[in-house]
Design a protein around this motif. Structure first.
Motif, PDB file in Angstrom:
ATOM      1  N   THR A   1       0.829  -1.202   0.000  1.00 45.25           N
ATOM      2  CA  THR A   1       0.000   0.000   0.000  1.00 45.25           C
ATOM      3  C   THR A   1       0.865   1.254   0.000  1.00 45.25           C
ATOM      4  N   LEU A   2       1.952   1.238   0.768  1.00 45.21           N
ATOM      5  CA  LEU A   2       2.875   2.379   0.757  1.00 45.21           C
ATOM      6  C   LEU A   2       3.476   2.574  -0.629  1.00 45.21           C
ATOM      7  N   ASP A   3       3.868   1.488  -1.275  1.00 42.22           N
ATOM      8  CA  ASP A   3       4.403   1.577  -2.636  1.00 42.22           C
ATOM      9  C   ASP A   3       3.366   2.132  -3.600  1.00 42.22           C
ATOM     10  N   GLU A   4       2.132   1.685  -3.446  1.00 42.89           N
ATOM     11  CA  GLU A   4       1.061   2.150  -4.327  1.00 42.89           C
ATOM     12  C   GLU A   4       0.864   3.657  -4.206  1.00 42.89           C
TER      13      GLU A   4
ATOM     14  N   LEU B   1       4.584   8.820   4.128  1.00 45.41           N
ATOM     15  CA  LEU B   1       5.925   9.227   4.556  1.00 45.41           C
ATOM     16  C   LEU B   1       6.056   9.217   6.072  1.00 45.41           C
ATOM     17  N   ALA B   2       4.979   9.585   6.778  1.00 41.16           N
ATOM     18  CA  ALA B   2       5.011   9.552   8.241  1.00 41.16           C
ATOM     19  C   ALA B   2       5.105   8.104   8.739  1.00 41.16           C
ATOM     20  N   ILE B   3       4.391   7.194   8.095  1.00 42.79           N
ATOM     21  CA  ILE B   3       4.473   5.781   8.468  1.00 42.79           C
ATOM     22  C   ILE B   3       5.869   5.251   8.198  1.00 42.79           C
TER      23      ILE B   3
ATOM     24  N   LEU C   1       3.054   5.969  -2.942  1.00 42.27           N
ATOM     25  CA  LEU C   1       4.232   6.779  -3.229  1.00 42.27           C
ATOM     26  C   LEU C   1       4.722   6.673  -4.669  1.00 42.27           C
ATOM     27  N   SER C   2       4.258   5.679  -5.406  1.00 47.70           N
ATOM     28  CA  SER C   2       4.680   5.572  -6.800  1.00 47.70           C
ATOM     29  C   SER C   2       3.876   6.552  -7.641  1.00 47.70           C
ATOM     30  N   ASP C   3       4.422   6.873  -8.796  1.00 48.27           N
ATOM     31  CA  ASP C   3       3.669   7.708  -9.727  1.00 48.27           C
ATOM     32  C   ASP C   3       2.548   6.860 -10.293  1.00 48.27           C
ATOM     33  N   ARG C   4       1.367   7.350 -10.163  1.00 45.10           N
ATOM     34  CA  ARG C   4       0.215   6.629 -10.689  1.00 45.10           C
ATOM     35  C   ARG C   4       0.045   7.062 -12.135  1.00 45.10           C
TER      36      ARG C   4
END
Length: 159
Positions: A47-50, A146-148, A52-55
């Motif tokens: 979920t973090l990758d999803e 980013l906080a996580i 933070l990645s460019d959609r």
């Protein structure tokens, strides 16, 4: 870290391990869990990758000037990547996942760090309580992610 010479190391290793020493080792072993054991799953990492990645959105139409620049061996002008808007369902799913992760992290972090990360947890709890507008959902989720990550980085992983 202090360096220990061979003679001192041999002397330290020759000391007998008492009942107290064995108990301390067992307690230390039990306290050393990986993040996966603490409930921080691969689902959260995905979920973090999803977030933070460019959609990637629809492809931008090519510009004639870009073709000319490439032909002459010059760099193409930089444009920020187009971002696909986040659907309300995706935003709700990710917000729910991040809030569950916040609950887990606040319970676990005190046992995984030497110095309690007060400022990082304050930010995490403030983001948990925030209610973003649909237009601000993606930027809110990126700040939350980013906080996580900051808290996860402080906790480390010994697996």
């Amino acid at each position: 870290m202090a360096a220990v010479d061979d003679v001192t190391a041999a002397e330290l290793l020759s000391w007998p391990v008492g009942v107290e020493g064995e108990l301390e080792r067992r307690i230390a072993h039990l306290l050393c869990h990986s993040l996966a054991d603490e409930g921080i799953s691969d689902d959260l990492i995905d979920t973090l990758d999803e977030v933070l990645s460019d959609r990637p959105g629809p492809a931008a139409p090519g510009r004639k000037i870009d073709a000319l620049l490439l032909r002459w061996g010059l760099p193409v002008s930089r444009r920020p990547p187009e971002v696909e808007p986040l659907t309300a369902e995706d935003a709700a799913r990710i917000i729910d996942r991040f809030r569950r992760a916040t609950r887990q992290l606040t319970q676990v972090v005190a046992h995984r760090v030497a110095v309690y990360p007060t400022e990082e947890l304050r930010l995490l709890l403030a983001l948990r309580d925030e209610q973003p507008s649909p237009a601000q959902a993606l930027s809110y989720l990126r700040r939350y992610a980013l906080a996580i990550l900051a808290v996860l980085d402080l906790m480390g992983d010994d697996a």
